[in-house]
Design a protein around this motif. Sequence first.
Motif, PDB file in Angstrom:
ATOM      1  N   ASP A  42       0.850  -1.198   0.000  1.00  0.00           N
ATOM      2  CA  ASP A  42       0.000   0.000   0.000  1.00  0.00           C
ATOM      3  C   ASP A  42       0.886   1.248   0.000  1.00  0.00           C
ATOM      4  OD1 ASP A  42       0.834   0.421   2.627  1.00  0.00           O
ATOM      5  OD2 ASP A  42      -1.031  -0.299   3.511  1.00  0.00           O
ATOM      6  N   LEU A  43       0.281   2.410  -0.044  1.00  0.00           N
ATOM      7  CA  LEU A  43       1.050   3.643  -0.148  1.00  0.00           C
ATOM      8  C   LEU A  43       1.923   3.912   1.075  1.00  0.00           C
ATOM      9  CD1 LEU A  43      -1.561   5.957  -1.875  1.00  0.00           C
ATOM     10  CD2 LEU A  43       0.408   4.794  -2.900  1.00  0.00           C
ATOM     11  N   ALA A  44       1.578   3.294   2.203  1.00  0.00           N
ATOM     12  CA  ALA A  44       2.401   3.443   3.406  1.00  0.00           C
ATOM     13  C   ALA A  44       3.550   2.434   3.429  1.00  0.00           C
ATOM     14  CB  ALA A  44       1.533   3.262   4.653  1.00  0.00           C
ATOM     15  N   GLY A  45       3.569   1.514   2.461  1.00  0.00           N
ATOM     16  CA  GLY A  45       4.642   0.531   2.385  1.00  0.00           C
ATOM     17  C   GLY A  45       4.347  -0.792   3.064  1.00  0.00           C
ATOM     18  N   GLU A  46       3.121  -0.955   3.571  1.00  0.00           N
ATOM     19  CA  GLU A  46       2.745  -2.212   4.217  1.00  0.00           C
ATOM     20  C   GLU A  46       2.489  -3.274   3.154  1.00  0.00           C
ATOM     21  OE1 GLU A  46       2.587  -2.901   7.539  1.00  0.00           O
ATOM     22  OE2 GLU A  46       3.430  -0.886   7.820  1.00  0.00           O
ATOM     23  N   ALA A  47       3.104  -4.438   3.318  1.00  0.00           N
ATOM     24  CA  ALA A  47       2.978  -5.519   2.335  1.00  0.00           C
ATOM     25  C   ALA A  47       1.838  -6.463   2.704  1.00  0.00           C
ATOM     26  CB  ALA A  47       4.274  -6.300   2.252  1.00  0.00           C
ATOM     27  N   LYS A  48       1.129  -6.934   1.665  1.00  0.00           N
ATOM     28  CA  LYS A  48       0.071  -7.918   1.848  1.00  0.00           C
ATOM     29  C   LYS A  48       0.177  -8.920   0.696  1.00  0.00           C
ATOM     30  CE  LYS A  48      -4.913  -8.506   2.003  1.00  0.00           C
ATOM     31  NZ  LYS A  48      -6.210  -7.865   1.809  1.00  0.00           N
ATOM     32  N   VAL A  49       0.253 -10.212   1.026  1.00  0.00           N
ATOM     33  CA  VAL A  49       0.303 -11.251   0.003  1.00  0.00           C
ATOM     34  C   VAL A  49      -1.131 -11.492  -0.469  1.00  0.00           C
ATOM     35  CG1 VAL A  49       0.866 -13.652  -0.507  1.00  0.00           C
ATOM     36  CG2 VAL A  49       2.354 -12.310   0.994  1.00  0.00           C
ATOM     37  N   GLU A  50      -1.382 -11.233  -1.744  1.00  0.00           N
ATOM     38  CA  GLU A  50      -2.730 -11.377  -2.287  1.00  0.00           C
ATOM     39  C   GLU A  50      -2.921 -12.686  -3.049  1.00  0.00           C
ATOM     40  OE1 GLU A  50      -3.940  -7.865  -4.386  1.00  0.00           O
ATOM     41  OE2 GLU A  50      -3.950  -6.672  -2.552  1.00  0.00           O
ATOM     42  N   GLU A  51      -1.851 -13.254  -3.569  1.00  0.00           N
ATOM     43  CA  GLU A  51      -1.920 -14.540  -4.256  1.00  0.00           C
ATOM     44  C   GLU A  51      -0.677 -15.329  -3.883  1.00  0.00           C
ATOM     45  OE1 GLU A  51      -2.286 -14.111  -8.486  1.00  0.00           O
ATOM     46  OE2 GLU A  51      -3.924 -12.686  -8.297  1.00  0.00           O
ATOM     47  N   ARG A  52      -0.846 -16.646  -3.748  1.00  0.00           N
ATOM     48  CA  ARG A  52       0.280 -17.511  -3.398  1.00  0.00           C
ATOM     49  C   ARG A  52       0.149 -18.808  -4.176  1.00  0.00           C
ATOM     50  NH1 ARG A  52       1.897 -21.189   1.160  1.00  0.00           N
ATOM     51  NH2 ARG A  52       4.089 -20.688   1.527  1.00  0.00           N
ATOM     52  N   GLU A  53       1.171 -19.158  -4.921  1.00  0.00           N
ATOM     53  CA  GLU A  53       1.194 -20.413  -5.669  1.00  0.00           C
ATOM     54  C   GLU A  53       2.345 -21.257  -5.135  1.00  0.00           C
ATOM     55  OE1 GLU A  53       2.007 -22.092 -10.181  1.00  0.00           O
ATOM     56  OE2 GLU A  53       2.016 -19.938  -9.821  1.00  0.00           O
ATOM     57  N   VAL A  54       2.037 -22.456  -4.657  1.00  0.00           N
ATOM     58  CA  VAL A  54       3.062 -23.361  -4.151  1.00  0.00           C
ATOM     59  C   VAL A  54       3.601 -24.170  -5.323  1.00  0.00           C
ATOM     60  CG1 VAL A  54       3.566 -25.257  -2.576  1.00  0.00           C
ATOM     61  CG2 VAL A  54       1.943 -23.478  -1.900  1.00  0.00           C
ATOM     62  N   LEU A  55       4.888 -24.005  -5.602  1.00  0.00           N
ATOM     63  CA  LEU A  55       5.523 -24.738  -6.694  1.00  0.00           C
ATOM     64  C   LEU A  55       5.981 -26.121  -6.246  1.00  0.00           C
ATOM     65  CD1 LEU A  55       7.678 -21.855  -8.192  1.00  0.00           C
ATOM     66  CD2 LEU A  55       5.394 -22.618  -8.906  1.00  0.00           C
ATOM     67  N   SER A  56       6.511 -26.202  -5.038  1.00  0.00           N
ATOM     68  CA  SER A  56       6.907 -27.489  -4.462  1.00  0.00           C
ATOM     69  C   SER A  56       6.907 -27.362  -2.948  1.00  0.00           C
ATOM     70  CB  SER A  56       8.285 -27.921  -4.962  1.00  0.00           C
ATOM     71  OG  SER A  56       9.275 -27.031  -4.485  1.00  0.00           O
ATOM     72  N   GLU A  57       6.680 -28.484  -2.285  1.00  0.00           N
ATOM     73  CA  GLU A  57       6.667 -28.480  -0.824  1.00  0.00           C
ATOM     74  C   GLU A  57       7.014 -29.874  -0.333  1.00  0.00           C
ATOM     75  OE1 GLU A  57       3.984 -26.229   2.282  1.00  0.00           O
ATOM     76  OE2 GLU A  57       2.881 -27.881   1.382  1.00  0.00           O
ATOM     77  N   SER A  58       7.852 -29.945   0.688  1.00  0.00           N
ATOM     78  CA  SER A  58       8.183 -31.232   1.293  1.00  0.00           C
ATOM     79  C   SER A  58       8.257 -31.055   2.807  1.00  0.00           C
ATOM     80  CB  SER A  58       9.508 -31.763   0.750  1.00  0.00           C
ATOM     81  OG  SER A  58      10.560 -30.868   1.063  1.00  0.00           O
ATOM     82  N   ILE A  59       7.903 -32.097   3.509  1.00  0.00           N
ATOM     83  CA  ILE A  59       7.972 -32.097   4.968  1.00  0.00           C
ATOM     84  C   ILE A  59       9.330 -32.663   5.351  1.00  0.00           C
ATOM     85  CG2 ILE A  59       7.030 -33.076   7.085  1.00  0.00           C
ATOM     86  CD1 ILE A  59       4.302 -33.123   5.663  1.00  0.00           C
TER      87      ILE A  59
END
Length: 79
Positions: A38-55
Amino acid sequence: MAVPPPTDQTRWRCTLCGNLTRFDVTRRSQVVEYVHLDLAGEAKVEEREVLSESIESVRCRWCDAVDRIELVARPGASA
């Protein structure tokens, strides 16, 4: 020790203490995120795509066991 993730038919269980509900999970993931600032510089994740994940590890919160986690059937799961 790699532990498979739970599914609709399975869940984790600690073989040392019997815990079924509380675990610390260490994951490694690669993601692509759309971040809106936003204009104040606060970040917000609006979309997230997981390409790979492992436990990497699953630790029992009750007894601290790391190498004693197994997959068991969920109650009412079809065989």
